[in-house]
Scaffold this motif. Structure first.
Motif, PDB file in Angstrom:
ATOM      1  N   GLY A 163       0.793  -1.219   0.000  1.00 19.52           N
ATOM      2  CA  GLY A 163       0.000   0.000   0.000  1.00 19.52           C
ATOM      3  C   GLY A 163       0.828   1.273   0.000  1.00 19.52           C
ATOM      4  N   GLU A 164       0.151   2.403  -0.246  1.00 21.70           N
ATOM      5  CA  GLU A 164       0.815   3.702  -0.327  1.00 21.70           C
ATOM      6  C   GLU A 164       1.544   4.069   0.953  1.00 21.70           C
ATOM      7  N   GLU A 165       0.982   3.635   2.107  1.00 24.97           N
ATOM      8  CA  GLU A 165       1.586   3.989   3.401  1.00 24.97           C
ATOM      9  C   GLU A 165       2.937   3.307   3.603  1.00 24.97           C
ATOM     10  N   SER A 166       3.271   2.346   2.735  1.00 24.96           N
ATOM     11  CA  SER A 166       4.559   1.660   2.868  1.00 24.96           C
ATOM     12  C   SER A 166       5.696   2.443   2.228  1.00 24.96           C
ATOM     13  N   LEU A 167       5.385   3.453   1.444  1.00 26.77           N
ATOM     14  CA  LEU A 167       6.428   4.219   0.764  1.00 26.77           C
ATOM     15  C   LEU A 167       7.258   5.010   1.765  1.00 26.77           C
ATOM     16  N   CYS A 168       8.572   5.047   1.547  1.00 20.66           N
ATOM     17  CA  CYS A 168       9.424   5.880   2.395  1.00 20.66           C
ATOM     18  C   CYS A 168       9.191   7.350   2.042  1.00 20.66           C
ATOM     19  N   LYS A 169       9.742   8.230   2.851  1.00 21.87           N
ATOM     20  CA  LYS A 169       9.504   9.661   2.659  1.00 21.87           C
ATOM     21  C   LYS A 169       9.960  10.133   1.278  1.00 21.87           C
ATOM     22  N   THR A 170      11.109   9.642   0.832  1.00 20.97           N
ATOM     23  CA  THR A 170      11.624  10.059  -0.476  1.00 20.97           C
ATOM     24  C   THR A 170      10.649   9.698  -1.593  1.00 20.97           C
ATOM     25  N   CYS A 171      10.170   8.451  -1.592  1.00 19.61           N
ATOM     26  CA  CYS A 171       9.271   7.991  -2.658  1.00 19.61           C
ATOM     27  C   CYS A 171       7.911   8.665  -2.564  1.00 19.61           C
ATOM     28  N   PHE A 172       7.434   8.873  -1.340  1.00 20.45           N
ATOM     29  CA  PHE A 172       6.113   9.476  -1.157  1.00 20.45           C
ATOM     30  C   PHE A 172       6.108  10.926  -1.635  1.00 20.45           C
ATOM     31  N   ARG A 173       7.191  11.638  -1.369  1.00 22.15           N
ATOM     32  CA  ARG A 173       7.229  13.071  -1.690  1.00 22.15           C
ATOM     33  C   ARG A 173       7.616  13.364  -3.138  1.00 22.15           C
ATOM     34  N   TYR A 174       8.528  12.574  -3.688  1.00 22.56           N
ATOM     35  CA  TYR A 174       9.094  12.900  -4.995  1.00 22.56           C
ATOM     36  C   TYR A 174       7.999  13.090  -6.036  1.00 22.56           C
ATOM     37  N   PRO A 175       8.123  14.133  -6.906  1.00 20.75           N
ATOM     38  CA  PRO A 175       9.249  15.062  -7.080  1.00 20.75           C
ATOM     39  C   PRO A 175       9.144  16.324  -6.225  1.00 20.75           C
ATOM     40  N   ARG A 176       8.287  16.289  -5.206  1.00 24.43           N
ATOM     41  CA  ARG A 176       8.164  17.454  -4.326  1.00 24.43           C
ATOM     42  C   ARG A 176       9.420  17.564  -3.473  1.00 24.43           C
ATOM     43  N   HIS A 177       9.878  18.776  -3.306  1.00 26.61           N
ATOM     44  CA  HIS A 177      11.132  19.030  -2.600  1.00 26.61           C
ATOM     45  C   HIS A 177      10.919  20.192  -1.642  1.00 26.61           C
ATOM     46  N   PHE A 178      11.478  20.090  -0.439  1.00 29.34           N
ATOM     47  CA  PHE A 178      11.257  21.119   0.574  1.00 29.34           C
ATOM     48  C   PHE A 178      12.585  21.592   1.154  1.00 29.34           C
ATOM     49  N   GLU A 179      12.691  22.898   1.317  1.00 32.68           N
ATOM     50  CA  GLU A 179      13.825  23.505   2.012  1.00 32.68           C
ATOM     51  C   GLU A 179      13.275  24.368   3.140  1.00 32.68           C
ATOM     52  N   GLU A 180      13.877  24.238   4.315  1.00 27.01           N
ATOM     53  CA  GLU A 180      13.399  24.975   5.484  1.00 27.01           C
ATOM     54  C   GLU A 180      14.391  26.070   5.868  1.00 27.01           C
ATOM     55  N   TYR A 181      13.852  27.255   6.091  1.00 31.06           N
ATOM     56  CA  TYR A 181      14.646  28.401   6.509  1.00 31.06           C
ATOM     57  C   TYR A 181      13.935  29.044   7.697  1.00 31.06           C
ATOM     58  N   GLY A 182      14.086  28.458   8.869  1.00 29.94           N
ATOM     59  CA  GLY A 182      13.394  28.979  10.038  1.00 29.94           C
ATOM     60  C   GLY A 182      11.898  28.874   9.880  1.00 29.94           C
ATOM     61  N   GLU A 183      11.220  29.996   9.918  1.00 33.38           N
ATOM     62  CA  GLU A 183       9.760  30.018   9.826  1.00 33.38           C
ATOM     63  C   GLU A 183       9.264  29.922   8.382  1.00 33.38           C
ATOM     64  N   LEU A 184      10.196  29.845   7.432  1.00 34.35           N
ATOM     65  CA  LEU A 184       9.833  29.751   6.021  1.00 34.35           C
ATOM     66  C   LEU A 184      10.180  28.372   5.473  1.00 34.35           C
ATOM     67  N   VAL A 185       9.204  27.742   4.824  1.00 32.53           N
ATOM     68  CA  VAL A 185       9.440  26.492   4.101  1.00 32.53           C
ATOM     69  C   VAL A 185       9.151  26.754   2.625  1.00 32.53           C
ATOM     70  N   GLU A 186      10.119  26.405   1.770  1.00 31.58           N
ATOM     71  CA  GLU A 186       9.908  26.580   0.338  1.00 31.58           C
ATOM     72  C   GLU A 186       9.744  25.211  -0.317  1.00 31.58           C
ATOM     73  N   ALA A 187       8.647  25.053  -1.039  1.00 35.88           N
ATOM     74  CA  ALA A 187       8.346  23.812  -1.744  1.00 35.88           C
ATOM     75  C   ALA A 187       8.629  23.995  -3.230  1.00 35.88           C
ATOM     76  N   ALA A 188       9.109  22.942  -3.853  1.00 35.67           N
ATOM     77  CA  ALA A 188       9.386  22.981  -5.291  1.00 35.67           C
ATOM     78  C   ALA A 188       9.100  21.613  -5.882  1.00 35.67           C
ATOM     79  N   LEU A 189       8.977  21.566  -7.192  1.00 38.50           N
ATOM     80  CA  LEU A 189       8.934  20.310  -7.925  1.00 38.50           C
ATOM     81  C   LEU A 189      10.292  20.129  -8.584  1.00 38.50           C
TER      82      LEU A 189
END
Length: 397
Positions: free
Chosen positions: A84-110
């Protein structure tokens, strides 16, 4: 917290086995600790099957050749099918979504390494726009950041985006202008870092941030064709070096990075032979100008590619104070993708489709962005390797 994302971000939908490529091949997929714990908790045949396809020491999925062991002949995931979908690791579940955190700011990208995402990023005439959303979630303590520096860098990046999006000028002129901006602010950033390490008085650091603001504000008038040209022409001391030699050096150095694409070395050698060995400088220049004319009405594709890399990496300088390296990495990536595309154009009797541009972009991205080692090496190369000196990059734009 605040969340920033491209305006097309939420339109992404994976097309699974209909994808022209697969994201489950050509790189080691790292398993997060939570997923690893889950896999170890499976029972019976499922546990034997899953754990038998995991390299526990590296905490990655095993590969069968270049392909993930779970990827079947239909380019579908057997782990997903069986658990099932819940078995996917974080990398597989998120890809191609990508996140960078800068304190109170999170930037999402594809990630442009995904063919579907690459099409969304590249195949648009509209200018890049970003959306901001906010919620009441608090920032994790270990994600604190220099808020004042972040605010300044966000304004610098906004100015850079404005320059890159100025379609009254060619992409080369816009690129020279953002390179010059990076050159102007980088010494001040290094001074800011040194003052922080030496624990100088706060007022001194604030003064340096003001200096960056003053430099940035000088580029805010780059909204007209003349203004951008003045900044671009204002560069001095460019080396009188063969363009084909410089670009060949770019590819030869990058070919020494960790191999993610099995055919990357073959691709690089083909480009070098077609563009820089078989052609004289004069022949290359003539064909390059012809390619620019061919792509005249599609310059926005390179604008989007350049902005993609700037959006993804520039703010990382809030942690390492190396804004110029991030600008140069974005510029070099765009140059490499352009040269790869020109080679395809020549191979195809001077035809180059949008789909071929997309393939070129995601092929390059997978080689560089699917390896943490390669990303770290890229920053080091942009900072210190003479092949990627400022003057050499500027001389080929």
């Amino acid at each position: 917290m605040k969340y920033r994302m491209p305006d097309y971000y939420n339109q992404f939908k994976c097309i699974a086995d209909k994808c022209p490529d697969t994201c489950c091949a050509g790189w080691d997929i790292v398993i997060d600790d939570k997923s690893m714990k889950k896999y170890k908790s499976f029972e019976g045949d499922l546990k034997d099957y899953v754990m038998g396809n995991i390299n526990e020491s590296e905490q990655v999925f095993k590969r069968c050749g270049a392909r993930c062991s779970f990827l079947n002949d239909n380019n579908l995931c057997d782990l997903y099918t069986r658990a099932g979908e819940e078995s996917l690791c974080k990398t597989c579940f998120r890809y191609p979504r990508h996140f960078e955190e800068y304190g109170e700011l999170v930037e999402a990208a594809l990630s442009i390494s995904c063919p579907v995402a690459a099409k969304m990023i590249i195949d648009r005439k509209a200018k890049d726009r970003f959306l901001i959303k906010a919620n009441d979630k608090k920032t994790p303590r270990d994600k604190e950041v220099d808020k004042k520096l972040l605010e300044v860098l966000l304004r610098v990046r906004k100015t850079i985006f404005n320059i890159v999006s100025n379609r009254k000028c060619g992409v080369g002129e816009r690129t020279k202008a953002i390179m010059k901006l990076g050159q102007d602010i980088q010494p001040v950033l290094y001074d800011y870092e040194r003052l922080g390490l030496k624990k100088y008085i706060k007022a001194s650091r604030d003064g340096l941030l003001n200096n960056i603001e003053e430099i940035r504000s000088k580029y805010d008038d780059l909204n007209t064709e003349d203004a951008v040209k003045v900044k671009a022409v204002g560069l001095s001391g460019l080396a009188e070096t063969s363009i084909t030699k410089i670009k060949r050096d770019f590819f030869e150095v990058l070919s020494g990075l960790e191999k993610i694409n099995d055919d990357w070395e073959e691709v690089v050698n083909h480009i070098i032979n077609v563009l820089y060995v078989d052609l004289s400088d004069e022949e290359y220049k003539k064909l390059s100008d012809e390619f620019d004319v061919y792509m005249k009405d599609r310059q926005y594709e390179y604008e989007h590619i350049l902005n993609y890399f700037l959006y993804t990496y520039f703010l990382g300088s809030v942690y390492d104070y190396n804004a110029l390296a991030m600008i140069k990495m974005s510029v070099i990536s765009t140059i490499i993708i352009r040269e790869m595309g020109m080679t395809v154009w020549l191979d195809n009797d001077k035809e180059f489709s949008v789909d071929e541009q997309i393939k070129v972009a995601y092929t390059y991205s997978r080689q560089i962005e699917h390896s943490d080692n390669n990303l770290m090496c890229m920053e080091g190369l942009m900072t210190a390797h003479p092949v990627f000196g400022d003057e050499k990059i500027l001389s080929v734009l």
